[in-house]
Design a protein around this motif. Structure first.
Motif, PDB file in Angstrom:
ATOM      1  N   THR A   7       0.832  -1.314   0.066  1.00 12.73           N
ATOM      2  CA  THR A   7      -0.091  -0.123  -0.113  1.00 12.73           C
ATOM      3  C   THR A   7       0.807   1.427  -0.047  1.00 12.73           C
ATOM      4  OG1 THR A   7      -0.135  -0.085   2.511  1.00 12.73           O
ATOM      5  CG2 THR A   7      -1.749  -1.104   1.245  1.00 12.73           C
ATOM      6  N   TYR A   8       1.905   1.116  -0.455  1.00 13.01           N
ATOM      7  CA  TYR A   8       3.001   2.444  -0.383  1.00 13.01           C
ATOM      8  C   TYR A   8       2.328   3.629  -1.208  1.00 13.01           C
ATOM      9  CZ  TYR A   8       4.859   0.867  -4.541  1.00 13.01           C
ATOM     10  OH  TYR A   8       5.192   0.685  -6.018  1.00 13.01           O
ATOM     11  N   TRP A   9       1.595   3.090  -2.375  1.00 11.83           N
ATOM     12  CA  TRP A   9       1.030   4.086  -3.290  1.00 11.83           C
ATOM     13  C   TRP A   9       0.005   4.896  -2.931  1.00 11.83           C
ATOM     14  CZ3 TRP A   9      -3.827   3.175  -4.440  1.00 11.83           C
ATOM     15  CH2 TRP A   9      -4.360   1.982  -4.095  1.00 11.83           C
ATOM     16  N   LEU A  10      -0.406   4.355  -1.552  1.00 10.31           N
ATOM     17  CA  LEU A  10      -1.770   5.197  -1.052  1.00 10.31           C
ATOM     18  C   LEU A  10      -1.057   6.462  -0.235  1.00 10.31           C
ATOM     19  CD1 LEU A  10      -3.883   2.482   0.505  1.00 10.31           C
ATOM     20  CD2 LEU A  10      -4.566   4.243  -1.221  1.00 10.31           C
ATOM     21  N   MET A  11       0.230   6.580  -0.078  1.00  2.55           N
ATOM     22  CA  MET A  11       0.777   7.710   0.758  1.00  2.55           C
ATOM     23  C   MET A  11       0.562   8.859  -0.015  1.00  2.55           C
ATOM     24  SD  MET A  11       1.669   6.504   3.573  1.00  2.55           S
ATOM     25  CE  MET A  11       3.000   6.819   4.384  1.00  2.55           C
ATOM     26  N   TYR A  12       0.661   8.686  -1.271  1.00  7.92           N
ATOM     27  CA  TYR A  12       0.652  10.102  -2.113  1.00  7.92           C
ATOM     28  C   TYR A  12      -0.604  10.952  -1.710  1.00  7.92           C
ATOM     29  CZ  TYR A  12       4.798   8.355  -4.517  1.00  7.92           C
ATOM     30  OH  TYR A  12       5.684   7.724  -4.895  1.00  7.92           O
ATOM     31  N   VAL A  45       8.433  15.631  -1.006  1.00  6.01           N
ATOM     32  CA  VAL A  45       9.762  15.375  -0.416  1.00  6.01           C
ATOM     33  C   VAL A  45       9.325  14.085   0.878  1.00  6.01           C
ATOM     34  CG1 VAL A  45      10.889  16.479   1.615  1.00  6.01           C
ATOM     35  CG2 VAL A  45      10.381  17.601  -0.363  1.00  6.01           C
ATOM     36  N   LEU A  46       8.000  14.038   1.440  1.00  5.32           N
ATOM     37  CA  LEU A  46       8.020  13.286   2.380  1.00  5.32           C
ATOM     38  C   LEU A  46       7.268  11.918   1.789  1.00  5.32           C
ATOM     39  CD1 LEU A  46       5.790  15.229   5.019  1.00  5.32           C
ATOM     40  CD2 LEU A  46       8.508  14.720   4.953  1.00  5.32           C
ATOM     41  N   SER A  47       6.966  11.569   0.641  1.00 12.22           N
ATOM     42  CA  SER A  47       6.480  10.292   0.026  1.00 12.22           C
ATOM     43  C   SER A  47       7.592   9.238  -0.016  1.00 12.22           C
ATOM     44  CB  SER A  47       5.664  10.671  -0.996  1.00 12.22           C
ATOM     45  OG  SER A  47       6.287  11.355  -2.061  1.00 12.22           O
ATOM     46  N   PRO A  48       7.140   7.882  -0.147  1.00  9.21           N
ATOM     47  CA  PRO A  48       8.197   7.153  -0.427  1.00  9.21           C
ATOM     48  C   PRO A  48       8.635   7.343  -1.961  1.00  9.21           C
ATOM     49  CG  PRO A  48       6.200   6.112  -0.039  1.00  9.21           C
ATOM     50  CD  PRO A  48       5.970   7.598   0.199  1.00  9.21           C
ATOM     51  N   LYS A  49       9.943   6.957  -2.281  1.00  6.01           N
ATOM     52  CA  LYS A  49      10.438   6.916  -3.613  1.00  6.01           C
ATOM     53  C   LYS A  49      10.705   5.406  -3.967  1.00  6.01           C
ATOM     54  CE  LYS A  49      10.894  11.311  -3.332  1.00  6.01           C
ATOM     55  NZ  LYS A  49       9.972  11.649  -2.242  1.00  6.01           N
ATOM     56  N   VAL A  50      10.340   5.167  -5.365  1.00  2.00           N
ATOM     57  CA  VAL A  50      10.285   3.782  -5.684  1.00  2.00           C
ATOM     58  C   VAL A  50      11.410   3.989  -6.764  1.00  2.00           C
ATOM     59  CG1 VAL A  50       9.201   1.971  -6.947  1.00  2.00           C
ATOM     60  CG2 VAL A  50       8.215   3.343  -5.060  1.00  2.00           C
ATOM     61  N   LYS A  64      12.287   3.562  -0.712  1.00  2.00           N
ATOM     62  CA  LYS A  64      12.902   4.304   0.205  1.00  2.00           C
ATOM     63  C   LYS A  64      12.205   5.313   0.430  1.00  2.00           C
ATOM     64  CE  LYS A  64      17.456   6.003   0.770  1.00  2.00           C
ATOM     65  NZ  LYS A  64      18.791   6.436   0.127  1.00  2.00           N
ATOM     66  N   TRP A  65      11.991   5.402   2.069  1.00  2.00           N
ATOM     67  CA  TRP A  65      11.416   6.494   2.431  1.00  2.00           C
ATOM     68  C   TRP A  65      11.893   7.315   3.629  1.00  2.00           C
ATOM     69  CZ3 TRP A  65       6.463   5.689   6.537  1.00  2.00           C
ATOM     70  CH2 TRP A  65       5.519   6.800   6.269  1.00  2.00           C
ATOM     71  N   PHE A  67      11.564   8.207   6.427  1.00  2.00           N
ATOM     72  CA  PHE A  67      11.254   7.797   7.968  1.00  2.00           C
ATOM     73  C   PHE A  67      11.832   6.395   7.911  1.00  2.00           C
ATOM     74  CE2 PHE A  67       7.858  10.862   7.192  1.00  2.00           C
ATOM     75  CZ  PHE A  67       8.202  11.640   8.006  1.00  2.00           C
ATOM     76  N   PHE A  68      12.237   5.745   7.010  1.00  2.00           N
ATOM     77  CA  PHE A  68      12.881   4.286   7.201  1.00  2.00           C
ATOM     78  C   PHE A  68      14.373   4.420   7.008  1.00  2.00           C
ATOM     79  CE2 PHE A  68       8.861   1.968   5.854  1.00  2.00           C
ATOM     80  CZ  PHE A  68       8.159   2.089   6.869  1.00  2.00           C
ATOM     81  N   LYS A  69      15.007   3.567   7.864  1.00  2.00           N
ATOM     82  CA  LYS A  69      16.359   3.558   7.763  1.00  2.00           C
ATOM     83  C   LYS A  69      16.826   2.646   6.675  1.00  2.00           C
ATOM     84  CE  LYS A  69      17.734   5.327  12.214  1.00  2.00           C
ATOM     85  NZ  LYS A  69      18.453   5.076  13.493  1.00  2.00           N
ATOM     86  N   LYS A  70      16.120   1.565   6.487  1.00  2.00           N
ATOM     87  CA  LYS A  70      16.314   0.239   5.639  1.00  2.00           C
ATOM     88  C   LYS A  70      15.671   0.702   4.073  1.00  2.00           C
ATOM     89  CE  LYS A  70      17.692  -3.142   8.781  1.00  2.00           C
ATOM     90  NZ  LYS A  70      17.322  -4.540   9.192  1.00  2.00           N
ATOM     91  N   VAL A  71      16.108   0.212   3.558  1.00  3.20           N
ATOM     92  CA  VAL A  71      15.456   0.036   1.774  1.00  3.20           C
ATOM     93  C   VAL A  71      14.484  -0.950   1.820  1.00  3.20           C
ATOM     94  CG1 VAL A  71      15.535  -0.160  -0.542  1.00  3.20           C
ATOM     95  CG2 VAL A  71      17.187   1.191   0.673  1.00  3.20           C
ATOM     96  N   VAL A  72      13.332  -0.959   1.525  1.00  2.00           N
ATOM     97  CA  VAL A  72      12.311  -2.086   1.402  1.00  2.00           C
ATOM     98  C   VAL A  72      12.314  -2.662  -0.035  1.00  2.00           C
ATOM     99  CG1 VAL A  72       9.929  -2.862   1.770  1.00  2.00           C
ATOM    100  CG2 VAL A  72      10.864  -1.106   3.030  1.00  2.00           C
TER     101      VAL A  72
END
Length: 76
Positions: A7-12, A45-50, A64-65, A67-72
């Motif tokens: 559901t990362y695409w719902l963040m936008y 700026v705050l949304s996840p980058k794919v 990559k987001w 607020f996350f230190k690791k890459v998913v």
């Protein structure tokens, strides 16, 4: 983490809506066009980058987001 992968695409839209309503309710900016512009920039700026990365076993999406230190990693 599995829920974020799906559901990362719902963040936008969620992030844009929340920011727009916060700016509108607190009346920080009175111009609607400027409210939309500021909300859009902050959302970007705050949304996840794919990124799509080529690995030995095939292509993978890396999410990559800020607020996350690791890459998913998400397999395609």
């Amino acid at each position: 983490m599995k829920l974020f992968k799906k559901t990362y695409w719902l963040m936008y839209p969620v992030l844009f809506t929340v920011l727009f309503l916060l700016i509108k309710n607190f009346e920080i900016i009175n111009n609607t066009g400027l409210q939309i512009l500021v909300s859009t920039v902050i959302t970007y700026v705050l949304s996840p980058k794919v990124k799509i990365v080529q690995k030995q076993h095939g292509e993978e999406e890396q999410i990559k987001w800020l607020f996350f230190k690791k890459v998913v990693n998400n397999k395609m």
